[in-house]
Design a protein around this motif. Structure first.
Motif, PDB file in Angstrom:
ATOM      1  N   GLN A 162      39.402  26.445 -43.789  1.00  0.00           N
ATOM      2  CA  GLN A 162      39.467  24.761 -43.185  1.00  0.00           C
ATOM      3  C   GLN A 162      38.330  23.764 -42.501  1.00  0.00           C
ATOM      4  OE1 GLN A 162      43.506  24.225 -40.712  1.00  0.00           O
ATOM      5  NE2 GLN A 162      43.936  22.191 -41.347  1.00  0.00           N
ATOM      6  N   GLU A 197      48.228  27.397 -37.115  1.00  0.00           N
ATOM      7  CA  GLU A 197      49.233  27.706 -37.871  1.00  0.00           C
ATOM      8  C   GLU A 197      49.912  27.012 -38.857  1.00  0.00           C
ATOM      9  OE1 GLU A 197      52.615  29.648 -36.115  1.00  0.00           O
ATOM     10  OE2 GLU A 197      54.171  29.927 -37.793  1.00  0.00           O
ATOM     11  N   LEU A 198      49.837  27.224 -40.320  1.00  0.00           N
ATOM     12  CA  LEU A 198      50.624  26.212 -40.945  1.00  0.00           C
ATOM     13  C   LEU A 198      52.147  26.816 -41.165  1.00  0.00           C
ATOM     14  CD1 LEU A 198      48.036  25.354 -41.957  1.00  0.00           C
ATOM     15  CD2 LEU A 198      48.850  25.177 -44.287  1.00  0.00           C
ATOM     16  N   ASP A 245      47.975  31.727 -37.307  1.00  0.00           N
ATOM     17  CA  ASP A 245      47.691  30.857 -36.372  1.00  0.00           C
ATOM     18  C   ASP A 245      46.459  30.497 -36.765  1.00  0.00           C
ATOM     19  OD1 ASP A 245      49.471  31.389 -33.724  1.00  0.00           O
ATOM     20  OD2 ASP A 245      50.059  31.158 -34.965  1.00  0.00           O
ATOM     21  N   GLN A 305      50.730  21.443 -39.789  1.00  0.00           N
ATOM     22  CA  GLN A 305      50.325  21.621 -38.823  1.00  0.00           C
ATOM     23  C   GLN A 305      50.428  21.316 -37.464  1.00  0.00           C
ATOM     24  OE1 GLN A 305      45.910  22.034 -40.313  1.00  0.00           O
ATOM     25  NE2 GLN A 305      46.024  24.611 -38.950  1.00  0.00           N
ATOM     26  N   TYR A 322      54.405  21.334 -45.384  1.00  0.00           N
ATOM     27  CA  TYR A 322      53.731  22.433 -44.418  1.00  0.00           C
ATOM     28  C   TYR A 322      52.838  21.196 -42.948  1.00  0.00           C
ATOM     29  CZ  TYR A 322      53.093  26.928 -46.934  1.00  0.00           C
ATOM     30  OH  TYR A 322      53.760  27.729 -47.998  1.00  0.00           O
TER      31      TYR A 322
END
Lengths: 117, 118
Positions: free
Chosen positions: A37, B44-45, A110, B39, B37
């Motif tokens: 990401q 964490e999603l 996480d 975040q 989702y």
């Protein structure tokens, strides 16, 4: 508790270092995923392991090397990384489905925030 | 190829306002799943909702509601009476219904960052 645990949470490394990211899931799932990401980009799928076999490698540079020793653990080995590799690396898991539909969501950890100096 | 578009990059609202996060998707599959989702800053999603392509009923869960419209390929998410704890990045995602090999291929949008101001 997420059920998917990633360590370390933060990692700073130089471009010549070798390090590993670890992911562990306690959900009984048999498919595990690594995502990258980066800011303002969609989550990029890097690797998928299904029943401990690598089934997807989305054109990821060889400086990233995944390992799945069993269905509960997933590693991402890092070496000779570049500054553009700085990102949040997320691990996810899902049930394996030979038949039927994927009607369950992926469960995420996480993440590990990786910074390359 | 599948695609998910979240055109809103960032949204700021004042606490107690309602806010809608947009999601538009593209797929050639007739059977698929849509997800939202959340975040938070921790990373964490967190899964919020799943909707399958055969079920166009809207859903409400507390202050959250989802509007699925197959005709416009949209799956929008509304938070009513927003709270500071709603501040997070929200991702819309599209999943195949099934795949040889048994694993799930999910396409995520770029996310919408929601800031709720006290």
């Amino acid at each position: 508790e997420t059920g998917v645990t990633q360590t370390p949470r933060h990692l700073v490394m130089g471009m010549t270092n070798k390090k590993s990211l670890k992911c562990e899931q306690h959900l009984g799932h048999n498919a595990m995923y690594w995502y990258k990401q980066s800011a303002k980009k969609p989550l990029e799928l890097m690797f998928v392991y299904s029943l401990e076999e690598r089934v997807e490698n989305n054109s990821v540079p060889s400086r990233f090397s995944p390992e799945c020793p069993n269905s509960s653990h997933l590693f991402l080995h890092l070496h000779t990384l570049q500054p553009e590799d700085s990102a949040l690396y997320l691990c996810a898991s899902s049930p394996h489905r030979d038949r039927g539909f994927f009607n369950q969501p992926q469960h995420f950890g996480d993440g590990t925030r990786l910074s390359i100096l | 190829a599948q695609k998910v578009t979240q055109a809103q990059t960032e949204i700021s609202v004042v606490e107690k306002e309602d806010v809608t996060l947009d999601c538009v998707y593209e797929t050639r599959d007739t059977t698929y799943y849509l997800f939202w989702y959340k975040q938070p800053p921790s990373g964490e999603l967190v899964f919020l909702i799943r909707r399958n392509s055969f079920d166009e009923q809207n859903e409400i869960s507390g202050r959250y509601s989802w509007n699925f419209q197959k005709s416009t390929s949209s799956f929008n998410f509304t938070i009513t009476a927003s709270q500071v704890v709603d501040s997070a990045v929200y991702f819309c995602a599209l999943s195949e219904a099934h795949r040889a090999g048994g694993y799930q291929k999910v396409t995520f949008g770029t996310g919408t960052k929601l800031q709720v101001i006290p």
